[in-house]
Design a protein around this motif. Structure first.
Motif, PDB file in Angstrom:
ATOM      1  N   ASP A  41      -3.812  -3.538  -3.764  1.00 14.70           N
ATOM      2  CA  ASP A  41      -3.887  -2.913  -2.435  1.00 14.70           C
ATOM      3  C   ASP A  41      -3.533  -3.900  -1.328  1.00 14.70           C
ATOM      4  O   ASP A  41      -3.089  -3.501  -0.250  1.00 14.70           O
ATOM      5  CB  ASP A  41      -5.292  -2.354  -2.180  1.00 14.70           C
ATOM      6  N   LEU A  72      -1.564  -2.287 -17.103  1.00 12.88           N
ATOM      7  CA  LEU A  72      -1.021  -2.918 -15.901  1.00 12.88           C
ATOM      8  C   LEU A  72       0.441  -3.307 -16.089  1.00 12.88           C
ATOM      9  O   LEU A  72       1.257  -3.163 -15.173  1.00 12.88           O
ATOM     10  CB  LEU A  72      -1.844  -4.162 -15.547  1.00 12.88           C
ATOM     11  N   GLU A  80      -7.199  -3.742  -8.790  1.00  5.37           N
ATOM     12  CA  GLU A  80      -6.825  -2.682  -7.852  1.00  5.37           C
ATOM     13  C   GLU A  80      -6.926  -3.181  -6.417  1.00  5.37           C
ATOM     14  O   GLU A  80      -6.068  -2.884  -5.572  1.00  5.37           O
ATOM     15  CB  GLU A  80      -7.722  -1.460  -8.062  1.00  5.37           C
ATOM     16  N   HIS A  81      -7.972  -3.936  -6.138  1.00  4.57           N
ATOM     17  CA  HIS A  81      -8.138  -4.510  -4.813  1.00  4.57           C
ATOM     18  C   HIS A  81      -6.984  -5.458  -4.502  1.00  4.57           C
ATOM     19  O   HIS A  81      -6.428  -5.443  -3.390  1.00  4.57           O
ATOM     20  CB  HIS A  81      -9.471  -5.251  -4.733  1.00  4.57           C
ATOM     21  N   SER A  91     -11.151  -3.122 -11.292  1.00  8.86           N
ATOM     22  CA  SER A  91     -11.388  -2.847  -9.875  1.00  8.86           C
ATOM     23  C   SER A  91     -10.947  -4.029  -9.021  1.00  8.86           C
ATOM     24  O   SER A  91     -10.447  -3.857  -7.905  1.00  8.86           O
ATOM     25  CB  SER A  91     -12.873  -2.539  -9.623  1.00  8.86           C
TER      26      SER A  91
END
Length: 283
Positions: free
Chosen positions: A239, A262, A235-236, A232
């Motif tokens: 982004d 990944l 992912e942040h 997570s």
């Protein structure tokens, strides 16, 4: 440590109601008015008003400083610009140690599974020394496993490290890292967005992860399952356009699934810290 009158007000409000800055600034702008308070339940309004009344006469800043806790409100010059890029930046950071590390240009997050083992230790020994030589600060979350290894490697090789906590300073999780946390508080930096009394909870650690990502220009993942807090955080970072490196892992290891996935999706493979140094020099 000096705060403006507005920063004092923000500190007391956050101490009473530890929400991200966008929510608290609305409350400040309305001077605790009914327009914003209508978004809170009656119980929440009662609790908030009671806490503010209790805090009003107290020298909160002095009380925190006496405990070795340095509060850094959103509008203070010591607040890191990188966190202002978040949609929900912390209203206040509470720090122990050297807040000057927040202003360091090169901050590299190294994260991974709480179950990480010798393979991650080996990865740290290959990745961290070149970063330390390049004056990069190692950022992680003081959790068991890979986070602990990242902080320890930074210290072992003479570098600097920032540990981002998912709770206030009157608590410590995990307890096994008490000695490490003490060392970081004395010689490096501990930070949290939670007031000292705030206990750890399941939701506080995902919130912490956005700070780890937000502070760092580059993130490295060593070992991780596909579904985890580590992923997570990655992912942040993706982004927000951060550079992500992943340590390739043995195909028979469950903790290789996260970084190998990944890599398949375009993360850069890493086996030596100089690969990151090169990108830092280029930027």
């Amino acid at each position: 440590m000096k705060l403006t009158a507005q920063e004092h007000e923000l500190l007391k409000l956050h101490y009473a109601w530890p929400a991200p800055y966008p929510k608290l600034v609305q409350l400040l702008e309305n001077k605790y008015g009914h327009e914003y308070l209508l978004n809170l339940s009656q119980k929440q309004r009662t609790i908030l008003n009671k806490k503010l009344a209790q805090l009003s006469p107290l020298p909160l800043l002095e009380m925190l400083l006496e405990k070795g806790i340095i509060p850094i409100p959103y509008t203070h010059p010591d607040y890191p610009d990188q966190l202002k890029q978040l949609i929900d930046p912390p209203a206040v950071l509470y720090a122990k140690g050297n807040p000057g590390l927040l202003k360091k240009t090169n901050k590299v997050a190294i994260i991974g599974s709480r179950k990480a083992g010798d393979y991650s230790i080996c990865a740290m020994d290959m990745i961290v020394p070149p970063l330390v030589q390049h004056d990069s600060v190692i950022v992680s979350g003081l959790a068991k496993g890979a986070d602990t290894m990242a902080h320890q490697a930074a210290i072992k090789y003479g570098g600097q490290t920032i540990a981002v906590l998912g709770h206030g300073f009157f608590h410590l999780y995990p307890k096994e890292n008490a000695e490490l946390a003490t060392t970081i508080a004395k010689e490096h930096l501990l930070i949290t967005e939670y007031p000292p009394y705030h206990a750890p909870a399941k939701w506080t650690f995902p919130m912490r992860n956005r700070i780890i990502s937000g502070l760092s220009s580059t993130l490295v993942i060593t070992e991780s399952a596909v579904k985890s807090g580590t992923m997570s955080t990655i992912e942040h970072a993706l982004d927000h356009g951060k550079e992500v490196f992943a340590v390739p892992g043995p195909i028979d290891s469950p903790l290789s699934l996260g970084p190998n996935k990944l890599l398949d999706e375009g993360a850069r493979p890493i086996w030596n810290g100089f690969q990151i140094v090169e990108t830092l020099v280029e930027s």
